[in-house]
Design a protein around this motif. Sequence first.
Motif, short mmCIF file in Angstrom:
data_model
loop_
_atom_site.label_atom_id
_atom_site.label_comp_id
_atom_site.label_asym_id
_atom_site.label_seq_id
_atom_site.Cartn_x
_atom_site.Cartn_y
_atom_site.Cartn_z
N VAL B 255 -68.25 -36.27 -2.14
CA VAL B 255 -67.04 -35.68 -1.56
C VAL B 255 -65.79 -36.07 -2.36
CG1 VAL B 255 -65.53 -35.83 0.47
CG2 VAL B 255 -67.96 -35.40 0.75
N ALA B 256 -65.75 -37.30 -2.85
CA ALA B 256 -64.59 -37.71 -3.65
C ALA B 256 -64.61 -37.05 -5.02
CB ALA B 256 -64.57 -39.23 -3.80
N LEU B 258 -66.03 -34.11 -5.88
CA LEU B 258 -65.93 -32.64 -5.91
C LEU B 258 -64.51 -32.15 -6.24
CD1 LEU B 258 -68.29 -31.36 -3.05
CD2 LEU B 258 -68.52 -31.00 -5.52
N PRO B 259 -63.47 -32.60 -5.53
CA PRO B 259 -62.13 -32.11 -5.88
C PRO B 259 -61.72 -32.52 -7.29
CG PRO B 259 -62.09 -33.30 -3.79
CD PRO B 259 -63.43 -33.52 -4.39
N VAL B 260 -62.13 -33.73 -7.69
CA VAL B 260 -61.76 -34.21 -9.01
C VAL B 260 -62.43 -33.36 -10.08
CG1 VAL B 260 -61.79 -36.19 -10.55
CG2 VAL B 260 -61.41 -36.53 -8.13
N ALA B 262 -63.39 -30.37 -9.70
CA ALA B 262 -62.75 -29.06 -9.67
C ALA B 262 -61.49 -29.06 -10.52
CB ALA B 262 -62.41 -28.67 -8.23
N ILE B 263 -60.71 -30.13 -10.42
CA ILE B 263 -59.49 -30.20 -11.23
C ILE B 263 -59.86 -30.26 -12.71
CG2 ILE B 263 -57.44 -31.56 -11.78
CD1 ILE B 263 -57.45 -32.67 -9.02
N ILE B 266 -62.02 -26.68 -13.62
CA ILE B 266 -61.31 -25.43 -13.37
C ILE B 266 -59.86 -25.55 -13.82
CG2 ILE B 266 -60.63 -23.76 -11.62
CD1 ILE B 266 -63.08 -25.11 -9.99
N GLY B 267 -59.20 -26.61 -13.34
CA GLY B 267 -57.78 -26.77 -13.64
C GLY B 267 -57.51 -26.92 -15.11
N LEU B 271 -57.95 -23.15 -17.03
CA LEU B 271 -56.55 -22.76 -16.96
C LEU B 271 -55.65 -23.55 -17.91
CD1 LEU B 271 -56.51 -22.58 -13.09
CD2 LEU B 271 -56.62 -20.64 -14.63
N LEU B 276 -53.38 -32.73 -15.63
CA LEU B 276 -54.49 -32.69 -14.69
C LEU B 276 -55.79 -33.12 -15.36
CD1 LEU B 276 -53.68 -29.38 -12.83
CD2 LEU B 276 -53.36 -31.71 -12.01
#
Lengths: 580, 338
Positions: B255-256, B258-260, B262-263, B266-267, B271, B276
Amino acid sequence: MASARKRSTRPTSVRKAWRSLSWLGVIIVALFGINAAGVIWGGGSWTPKLALDLEGGTQIILAPQLESGQTVSQEQLDQAVSIIRQRVDASGVSESEINTQGNNVVVQIPGELDEQTRQRVQSSAKLELRPVLLAGQPSDEAIGDPSASPTPEPEEEPLESTPSVPPTDGSDLNWVTPALQDEFDTFQCSTLDDAETNVAPADEPLVTCDQSRTVKYLLGPVEVSGEHITDATSGMAQTQTGATTGEWVVNLVFDGTGTKEFAKVSARLFALKAESPRDQFAFVLDGGVLSAPQMNGVISNGKPQISGSFTQESAKALADQLKFGALPISFTVQSSDTISATLGSAQLQNGLIAGLIGLILVVIYTLFQYRLLGTVTIASLVVAGVITYLAITILSWREGYRLSLAGVAGLIVAIGFTADSFIIYFERVRDELRDGRGLVSAVEAGWKRAFRTVLASKGVNLLAAIVLFILAVGSVKGFAFTLGLTTVIDVLIVIMFTHPMLQLLAQTKFFSSGHSWSGLDPTALGAVYRGRAEFRKPTAVPAKKAAASAGEAKRRQTIAERKAQTSTAEAEPTTEGKDS
Amino acid sequence: MASRLTTFGNDLYTGKRSFNFVGGRRTWYLIVGILVIASVLVPVVRGFNFGIEFRGGSQFQITNVAEAEAQPAIDAVASVVPETVAKVTIVGADGVRVQTDQLEQDDSHAVAAALSKAYDVDAAEVTSSYIGPSWGADVTRQAIFGLIAFLLLATIIMALYFRTWKMSIAAIIALLCDLVVTVGVYAAVGFEITPAAMIGILTILSYSLYDTVVVFDKVRENTAEDGEESKRTFAESVNLAVNQTLVRSINTSVVAALPVAAILFIGAGVLGADTLRDISLALLVGIIVGTWSTVFLAAPLYSQLREGEPAVKRHDQRVLKERERAGGTPGLAELAAE
């Protein structure tokens, strides 16, 4: 045992749950109200302010003011950068950037510059402590005809400008040569800005005025340099019994060298008490006298106190100037420009998109792992998100908090850290179910154990945040602030939202019957394996001592247990037993 | 699938299934040792790639620009030194400021010429100068000072909370390994060390210790609650605690992470956002290593530190003797014997 417990706790746990949820509602509404009030009356906004990299700001270029032939060393520049950084950080978590460019110091501050910060950066510069030789009213009455003022022309009447007798100390009147006396007599405070008193040599006397331009001074050479002041605070003067006199004073603390130097000077000046104004010691900032207090005693501990007719504001202002005023050289503002963001909104948008995708992944994973229980996690995250957003917006309005791109990343990461405490809790509840408890009792027992763990581990996080906030500077300070804020909110949510929600859900038929989609299905959790699973006696968690004062209750119980254990070998196993 | 992990969790909880984290410690120490040595060697051999905020760099100032925009400057810098990322800022109404890494004399002239052409201004309107590090020695020193103060305080507080300093020692050693490995991976990938990366690394401190405290809390519970009459040796109690919290460890780090992740992917990957990218790489590595080190390093280390204590030794011997008398239970018995 278990059924008796259920009957006694069911109504209280539900009541408690609703009470917690109501309080949480009150907190959210209050935060919302504060922010709304800020928007309506206080110039607040519904979005947090952004930092330099995302919003741009103001750039001030400070150029060193040097005597002819004087050069500035890299060391002096670095020292100046460090002091200016402290000054700027003193106004809050500002995310400023300060560096050198050639001989200049470049200060970049996000957003529009408020007057206070501008003053901090621009006005305070070099601080010197000089003894007063002469003081008098300025002869500015005839300010209308400065051209007619009787400035003697040196060619005509060359006055003696070197002391006939070499001065023995800073207060020696032999410093006052006829030429200097004449300069003092004719000096007009209105010309202070042009007099370049701020680049005066340190080892020679100086003619100057105070900042309100009501008194002019002839000062001896510099005796203590401002960089030896380690701290300056304002406060109420206290009598020896500790009662306040109601008089505002400024308290100074010198470093080792400063203490020695100041002790020597104070002994000399105090002995000159009869010869006022020679018992005064002037704090000279940028060539103007900030304050010239009389020496009322010999101060050998390096902690003098300046008293006088201060107001709270003027005492605080002087303390600030003394504390942050000790630059190694004087600087003047060369230019002040608005600058654009270096990263800009596209980057922020990318970050937010990435964060959203991350959040969706977390939601999917949580639902996958915890079935419908996962919705509690998601709801908790949403509530945490709302509170964090409001807190940040309010803080950026009140405290000048600004969100940088790194800060945004920090907040996205906080999603995972926040969900962490829910997972600890859920896993504990599952453990209790595996031990064969009923759901209501499992929720309470699991909470009691999880709460301890969450507090201990979040305590470590908060410690990191506080230490870094106190000891670090610049953007690390901003990061520490974000970390600390999200940690506190996380604990708040887990106590006031997640746990109450679970208490309420435990009462529903869907969850208490252990529906296979509830995420709390005892059969799936292996509650049937009562064989080796039974290594903890269910009685280990007394029913009455419920969640409220879990920590304290646990500690007391531990002592009781320890005593019990010494008396009988069959006693309840202790928590402390072997950990010593 | 989900139920499979639940069943897995059940088996770990009851001890039906168990990973020998404590017993296999020699292997784990060896792996951690190799990782740490590699992490130290990589920067020694390759050196760190410090960003402009630490080293200082070149700055170009263009004045009297007709249209103050950032893109021409980015293109102009890229045409001369493609590997450098230019930080472009609009100053006032008609000024453009470009900051790059420290450039060679020739490159610097070429960039100045390219900039004057890009903005269609006189060469005299472009000035170049050296810009000092904004993350100077004092910011770095303060951050390191903060780090040391945090480690000391955390050691004391953990020792008080767990009532044994041995847990503190084990946790701090694991934390230091996390830091070294993360920095090593950073050097190996060759990313610039920027303030954002430093902040990411500081976050790891917090996360790694947090994870260890959670697991140690369970260890403490198990080793203490079982008391004298426990049927398990000390090492087995520690191992059981780690196994019982394993599902939690997996879930929280997923869970910790996954967002990282993603950044990071993806980020930054798609992009393009350097701040980031810098912060998320440090975090992703830190989260994975932090979870790993708790399970494979901190817990076995703690067990090892305690096993030598006379009381623990006595207890372990008694347990083993009883077990022998009962006909010898297979399983983890041998690991306490060492």
